[in-house]
Design a protein around this motif. Sequence first.
Motif, PDB file in Angstrom:
ATOM      1  N   TRP A 189       0.822  -1.224   0.000  1.00 50.38           N
ATOM      2  CA  TRP A 189       0.000   0.000   0.000  1.00 50.38           C
ATOM      3  C   TRP A 189       0.854   1.271   0.000  1.00 50.38           C
ATOM      4  O   TRP A 189       0.458   2.294  -0.541  1.00 50.38           O
ATOM      5  CB  TRP A 189      -0.927  -0.028   1.224  1.00 50.38           C
ATOM      6  CG  TRP A 189      -2.070   0.920   1.165  1.00 50.38           C
ATOM      7  CD1 TRP A 189      -2.260   2.032   1.957  1.00 50.38           C
ATOM      8  CD2 TRP A 189      -3.219   0.865   0.299  1.00 50.38           C
ATOM      9  NE1 TRP A 189      -3.445   2.648   1.632  1.00 50.38           N
ATOM     10  CE2 TRP A 189      -4.051   1.948   0.613  1.00 50.38           C
ATOM     11  CE3 TRP A 189      -3.619  -0.021  -0.721  1.00 50.38           C
ATOM     12  CZ2 TRP A 189      -5.255   2.193  -0.048  1.00 50.38           C
ATOM     13  CZ3 TRP A 189      -4.810   0.233  -1.377  1.00 50.38           C
ATOM     14  CH2 TRP A 189      -5.606   1.324  -1.038  1.00 50.38           C
ATOM     15  N   ARG A 196       0.185   3.698  -6.012  1.00 45.78           N
ATOM     16  CA  ARG A 196      -0.930   2.816  -5.685  1.00 45.78           C
ATOM     17  C   ARG A 196      -2.032   2.858  -6.746  1.00 45.78           C
ATOM     18  O   ARG A 196      -2.571   1.823  -7.128  1.00 45.78           O
ATOM     19  CB  ARG A 196      -1.484   3.318  -4.356  1.00 45.78           C
ATOM     20  CG  ARG A 196      -2.531   2.527  -3.725  1.00 45.78           C
ATOM     21  CD  ARG A 196      -3.087   3.351  -2.567  1.00 45.78           C
ATOM     22  NE  ARG A 196      -2.079   3.614  -1.544  1.00 45.78           N
ATOM     23  CZ  ARG A 196      -2.211   4.549  -0.602  1.00 45.78           C
ATOM     24  NH1 ARG A 196      -3.315   5.302  -0.559  1.00 45.78           N
ATOM     25  NH2 ARG A 196      -1.277   4.732   0.300  1.00 45.78           N
ATOM     26  N   LEU A 200      -3.841  -0.259  -8.839  1.00 43.62           N
ATOM     27  CA  LEU A 200      -5.288  -0.509  -8.793  1.00 43.62           C
ATOM     28  C   LEU A 200      -5.887  -0.445 -10.201  1.00 43.62           C
ATOM     29  O   LEU A 200      -6.760  -1.243 -10.551  1.00 43.62           O
ATOM     30  CB  LEU A 200      -5.973   0.508  -7.862  1.00 43.62           C
ATOM     31  CG  LEU A 200      -5.558   0.411  -6.381  1.00 43.62           C
ATOM     32  CD1 LEU A 200      -6.118   1.590  -5.592  1.00 43.62           C
ATOM     33  CD2 LEU A 200      -6.013  -0.909  -5.761  1.00 43.62           C
ATOM     34  N   LEU A 213      -7.136  -9.185  -5.337  1.00 47.46           N
ATOM     35  CA  LEU A 213      -6.125  -8.203  -4.966  1.00 47.46           C
ATOM     36  C   LEU A 213      -5.829  -8.344  -3.480  1.00 47.46           C
ATOM     37  O   LEU A 213      -6.762  -8.409  -2.673  1.00 47.46           O
ATOM     38  CB  LEU A 213      -6.663  -6.796  -5.244  1.00 47.46           C
ATOM     39  CG  LEU A 213      -5.807  -5.618  -4.803  1.00 47.46           C
ATOM     40  CD1 LEU A 213      -4.608  -5.450  -5.712  1.00 47.46           C
ATOM     41  CD2 LEU A 213      -6.627  -4.335  -4.769  1.00 47.46           C
ATOM     42  N   HIS A 214      -4.561  -8.428  -3.127  1.00 49.11           N
ATOM     43  CA  HIS A 214      -4.153  -8.353  -1.725  1.00 49.11           C
ATOM     44  C   HIS A 214      -3.267  -7.125  -1.560  1.00 49.11           C
ATOM     45  O   HIS A 214      -2.314  -6.948  -2.327  1.00 49.11           O
ATOM     46  CB  HIS A 214      -3.350  -9.582  -1.321  1.00 49.11           C
ATOM     47  CG  HIS A 214      -4.184 -10.811  -1.092  1.00 49.11           C
ATOM     48  ND1 HIS A 214      -3.673 -11.951  -0.530  1.00 49.11           N
ATOM     49  CD2 HIS A 214      -5.496 -11.060  -1.324  1.00 49.11           C
ATOM     50  CE1 HIS A 214      -4.640 -12.866  -0.437  1.00 49.11           C
ATOM     51  NE2 HIS A 214      -5.744 -12.361  -0.929  1.00 49.11           N
ATOM     52  N   ALA A 215      -3.602  -6.284  -0.589  1.00 49.04           N
ATOM     53  CA  ALA A 215      -2.764  -5.119  -0.303  1.00 49.04           C
ATOM     54  C   ALA A 215      -2.467  -5.090   1.188  1.00 49.04           C
ATOM     55  O   ALA A 215      -3.348  -5.383   2.000  1.00 49.04           O
ATOM     56  CB  ALA A 215      -3.472  -3.837  -0.722  1.00 49.04           C
ATOM     57  N   ASN A 216      -1.229  -4.759   1.520  1.00 47.60           N
ATOM     58  CA  ASN A 216      -0.834  -4.636   2.919  1.00 47.60           C
ATOM     59  C   ASN A 216      -0.141  -3.309   3.140  1.00 47.60           C
ATOM     60  O   ASN A 216       0.511  -2.770   2.241  1.00 47.60           O
ATOM     61  CB  ASN A 216       0.133  -5.771   3.304  1.00 47.60           C
ATOM     62  CG  ASN A 216      -0.559  -7.117   3.366  1.00 47.60           C
ATOM     63  OD1 ASN A 216      -1.265  -7.419   4.324  1.00 47.60           O
ATOM     64  ND2 ASN A 216      -0.396  -7.915   2.317  1.00 47.60           N
ATOM     65  N   THR A 217      -0.263  -2.802   4.375  1.00 44.95           N
ATOM     66  CA  THR A 217       0.471  -1.593   4.736  1.00 44.95           C
ATOM     67  C   THR A 217       1.970  -1.867   4.656  1.00 44.95           C
ATOM     68  O   THR A 217       2.424  -2.988   4.832  1.00 44.95           O
ATOM     69  CB  THR A 217       0.153  -1.176   6.183  1.00 44.95           C
ATOM     70  OG1 THR A 217       0.105  -2.334   7.000  1.00 44.95           O
ATOM     71  CG2 THR A 217      -1.160  -0.448   6.256  1.00 44.95           C
TER      72      THR A 217
END
Lengths: 242, 242
Positions: A189, A196, A200, A213-217
Amino acid sequence: MRFTSERRLEDGVLVRDFTLGEIRGTLWTPASAAPAPLILTAHNNGLPRHEPRLVARARRTAAHGYTVASIDAAGCGDRPRSAADEQARADLRRAMRAGEPVDDIFESFIAPLVEKATPEWRTTLDALLELPGIDGPVGYSGWTAVGIHLAATDPRVTAASLFTGGYVPSAQREEARSITIPLLLLLQWDDEGNPRDRALTLFDTFESKEKTLHANTGGHTGTPWFETEDALRFFDRHLKRG
Amino acid sequence: MRFTSERRLEDGVLVRDFTLGEIRGTLWTPASAAPAPLILTAHNNGLPRHEPRLVARARRTAAHGYTVASIDAAGCGDRPRSAADEQARADLRRAMRAGEPVDDIFESFIAPLVEKATPEWRTTLDALLELPGIDGPVGYSGWTAVGIHLAATDPRVTAASLFTGGYVPSAQREEARSITIPLLLLLQWDDEGNPRDRALTLFDTFESKEKTLHANTGGHTGTPWFETEDALRFFDRHLKRG
């Protein structure tokens, strides 16, 4: 394809380095003698295939039951870089320091690397599928731009887990419209180098009916360990038989 | 809290309906006698707690080793709706048919529901934690707006899996800035009633160091089955001890 080294790890995984023309690669094979589906794990240009995080992920994936192949493609790892590559890297560093736009430099630098790397992956795939104990279907993991180009042009690739961690050339942003295989897109992210909204937009572009979709901080190198496990389950859904 | 029915499923899970004042709820308890962490599964206003998808998910979660509680909060399920609720629903249908903006109607309709539902969840949590065999820590799953309001005001909630499937009132969009617990935000990429950019903005708003976004293609009710398993692994990381 010629194997240049071989060792067996504690978990039974067999690790072999190989050469194939100018290509340098590593193959991880699970302990079981049964034919295993193949996953191509392509890292992008900045890393060598021996980088510890990549090796740990490949080993975990093989221990889970997949044959895993990694190569240093043209211009990657310790393979020689062209004068044009070196010039582009110097231009990029200068532009970044000066706070100037870097898209045009990325495009002129990354697009040819993708064009050169993809046929090498195809050559590697041809050779791997002739080895005993290596079986289709084939999954792809890693460098997004090469994954798009390969999946768009090679029907043997049937599922892909893509890490949106770098610049995707305009040709691959366009090719994404033709991708219909199951996809897992992984995004950090707060990735410093990869806006970003572009990631997307890319996710939205793929035509795949099944895309996740996988998003991580966190920044570029902050992908949490559990995403390796999530990717294995993604491949289990699409590559395992029966 | 008074139990009004009890049955044991094939997988050993014990299902009990309960009443607590005006609240009507269901409790799923795993087969093992050992104390199990608790997960509150809140569905939003449109569904009754007996809806088959919700029941299947609760049962799977209990079989995995969690105690699961679900309630029909004020205005939900088969509980009586106020005249104001009914009017708001009629206004909403009319506005949607006419293609008019619906944000103000949603705000005036959903915000009071969240305000009424959250204390009922707190009352339920108080009563549940006094039962034998129910143990903290506490997880929350489901309706995003109530999850934000509850997590922002009740420190017993230590991890939350939120489904961004409906309108989030402005008060909860503001409260999201105070949320720091681990989060898994689940989003349907093509959700008809929940603009994607709002869900992404909400994800960005949370202050949690560990937050993960999962998005899948498809409309509001199209969440793939594997997301139930992914949510279990999220809770395993944060609620399981030792």
